[in-house]
Scaffold this motif. Structure first.
Motif, PDB file in Angstrom:
ATOM      1  N   VAL A   1       8.066   9.574   4.049  1.00  0.00           N
ATOM      2  CA  VAL A   1       7.222   8.621   5.088  1.00  0.00           C
ATOM      3  C   VAL A   1       7.060   7.341   4.539  1.00  0.00           C
ATOM      4  N   LEU A   2       6.388   7.453   3.280  1.00  0.00           N
ATOM      5  CA  LEU A   2       5.943   6.301   2.630  1.00  0.00           C
ATOM      6  C   LEU A   2       6.980   5.436   2.322  1.00  0.00           C
ATOM      7  N   PHE A   3       7.897   6.045   1.396  1.00  0.00           N
ATOM      8  CA  PHE A   3       9.203   5.374   1.227  1.00  0.00           C
ATOM      9  C   PHE A   3       9.714   4.520   2.484  1.00  0.00           C
ATOM     10  N   VAL A   4       9.890   5.152   3.675  1.00  0.00           N
ATOM     11  CA  VAL A   4      10.056   4.395   4.841  1.00  0.00           C
ATOM     12  C   VAL A   4       9.327   3.294   5.225  1.00  0.00           C
ATOM     13  N   LEU A   5       8.034   3.356   5.305  1.00  0.00           N
ATOM     14  CA  LEU A   5       7.098   2.442   5.308  1.00  0.00           C
ATOM     15  C   LEU A   5       6.831   1.278   4.419  1.00  0.00           C
ATOM     16  N   ALA A   6       7.397   1.575   3.120  1.00  0.00           N
ATOM     17  CA  ALA A   6       7.487   0.314   2.205  1.00  0.00           C
ATOM     18  C   ALA A   6       8.992  -0.459   2.440  1.00  0.00           C
TER      19      ALA A   6
ATOM     20  N   ILE B   1       0.881  -1.059  -0.072  1.00  0.00           N
ATOM     21  CA  ILE B   1       0.141  -0.071   0.059  1.00  0.00           C
ATOM     22  C   ILE B   1       0.769   1.281   0.018  1.00  0.00           C
ATOM     23  N   ALA B   2       1.986   1.375   0.819  1.00  0.00           N
ATOM     24  CA  ALA B   2       2.995   2.432   0.720  1.00  0.00           C
ATOM     25  C   ALA B   2       3.306   2.487  -0.597  1.00  0.00           C
ATOM     26  N   CYS B   3       3.769   1.538  -1.389  1.00  0.00           N
ATOM     27  CA  CYS B   3       4.351   1.372  -2.760  1.00  0.00           C
ATOM     28  C   CYS B   3       3.148   2.286  -3.856  1.00  0.00           C
ATOM     29  N   CYS B   4       2.049   1.878  -3.477  1.00  0.00           N
ATOM     30  CA  CYS B   4       0.835   2.522  -4.207  1.00  0.00           C
ATOM     31  C   CYS B   4       0.921   3.975  -3.977  1.00  0.00           C
TER      32      CYS B   4
END
Length: 438
Positions: A123-128, A105-108
């Motif tokens: 932040v999304l990059f870190v979560l991915a 979902i983070a990648c999306c």
């Protein structure tokens, strides 16, 4: 109890590598780093590229390094707790799914990465990254449960091979969009790159359904059911470390693995940024280089497994590979042309898959094969790797920030490999017992 060496089970397990390696190629190695560098650069080779994140100014590449270090630190702290829960309840597949969906979902979400959304996108990059590396804790722990010691080299290599093939297929699809955006009604390379991030998330979550359907949920360890899961994971790591200290060969291997892991993943994660900043290579050339690296890695992983099984044994192959890694780090300091960079990438690709697959299977062979706590042992393995990566990525970024050049950071990586080599050399006469029986 899962029957070991079942071909269908092994094939399904390997498909998780097929699913998640798209993240490792597109997000950490090719399109995302190139897109990140383009978004955060002022296009002036005579100036330093700075970005602002959380109110502080960073060199763009050091922010990238620090973001990855934070992701690895989170995994190093969280995985013991989650492994404890998984072992006590016998539901490690649930956590494997949880991290997969977090990462996918983070990648999306990275589809919306533009200059104005830099902070959210980091932040999304870190979560991915947390999703990818967190899922591997539980994925790796299945290896000794689905394969006997004499087959673990081949099964581990099979997983990496599936991963390289799957990731290259999606990478080629993404390349078509990036190189010919107008043919698909896209506004340009930027939108095509963001579409690639969306495709990675969908590919990852979609193909992960194959192992999710076939793999067992895990065997519960009822002895832990009444313990505090927030602390028992760390106590379990302490217990594993106590046991490891009584197994001299496993302890030396873990020290070796810790040091050379600082170098391996850092090289892989920073290669594209290095090519863009130090050699000013175009996005197209960088993507093509990393694709070459991945294609070479497929026969490389199989070659290392073959040499280990037929002639040399795991440790001798690892020693030889690490010597080559040291040479690659030293060569990176002197690389000045794009063709030198291509040649270096080809060598790195050849040894990249081999060292990962052999490290995982060598560790698995050193473990007590009848232990019910393989997840705990592999949690320890993964925590060691993540702590190593925190130090590797942080030192790479800090040395660049302190000296002003990424080339100096490559010399530090060479020292990490040297330390790992020293520990491996003390194990030359102590191959895992299961290797001797092959």
């Amino acid at each position: 109890m899962t029957e070991k060496n079942d071909k269908r089970m092994i094939r399904s397990w390997a498909f998780f590598d097929w699913a998640n390696s798209a993240y490792n190629l597109v997000i950490t190695s090719t399109i995302f780093p190139a897109y990140y560098a383009a978004i955060t650069s002022d296009k002036n080779p005579d100036t330093v590229d700075y970005v602002f994140f959380m109110g502080r100014k960073f060199i763009n590449s050091t922010l990238y390094s620090y973001a990855m270090a934070v992701a690895f630190l989170v995994i190093a702290i969280a995985s013991p707790v989650l492994s404890s829960v998984a072992d006590s309840r016998g539901n490690k597949k649930v956590f494997m799914k949880m991290f997969t969906y977090l990462g996918g979902i983070a990648c999306c979400g990275l589809y919306f990465f533009e200059a104005e959304t830099l902070q959210l996108s980091v932040v999304l990059f870190v979560l991915a990254a947390i999703g990818f590396w967190g899922s591997l804790v539980f994925y790796n722990s299945y290896l000794p449960e689905i394969a006997t010691p004499d087959r673990q080299d081949n099964v581990s290599a099979k997983g990496f091979t599936y991963g390289y093939i799957g990731s290259v297929i999606l990478q080629i699809i993404c390349f078509v969009f990036v190189f010919f955006p107008g043919a698909f009604g896209l506004s340009g390379e930027g939108q095509a790159s963001r579409l690639s991030f969306l495709l990675v998330g969908l590919w990852w979550m979609g193909f992960a359904q194959i192992p999710f359907k076939a793999l067992p949920k895990g065997s519960p360890n009822f002895n832990r059911a009444d313990k505090n899961v927030m602390t028992s994971g760390f106590k379990e790591l302490q217990k594993v470390w106590t046991e490891v200290k009584r197994m001299a060969h496993l302890k030396r291997f873990l020290f070796a693995f810790f040091f050379y892991s600082m170098g391996v993943q850092t090289v892989m994660l920073m290669a594209t940024i290095f090519g863009e900043k130090e050699l000013e290579l175009s996005t197209t050339k960088l993507i093509g280089t990393i694709l070459l690296l991945q294609l070479v890695a497929i026969p490389g992983a199989l070659l290392m497994s073959y040499l280990s099984k037929r002639f040399l044994g795991n440790l001798r192959v690892l020693i030889g590979v690490i010597i080559i890694w040291i040479g690659c780090c030293l060569a990176a300091y002197f690389v000045r042309t794009e063709y030198q960079f291509y040649a270096l990438a080809a060598v790195v690709g050849l040894i990249m898959g081999g060292i990962q697959a052999l490290s995982r299977s060598t560790y698995s062979k050193y473990l007590p094969q009848d232990s019910p706590d393989h997840t705990s042992y592999f949690s320890f393995y993964d925590v060691a790797e993540k702590v190593a990566l925190v130090l590797g990525m942080f030192s790479f970024g800090y040395i660049e920030e302190f000296t002003g050049s990424m080339r100096n950071s490559t010399l530090a990586l060479a020292l990490f490999f040297v330390a790992g080599l020293i520990f491996l050399l003390t194990l030359r006469k102590h191959e895992p017992q299961s290797v001797a029986k092959v």
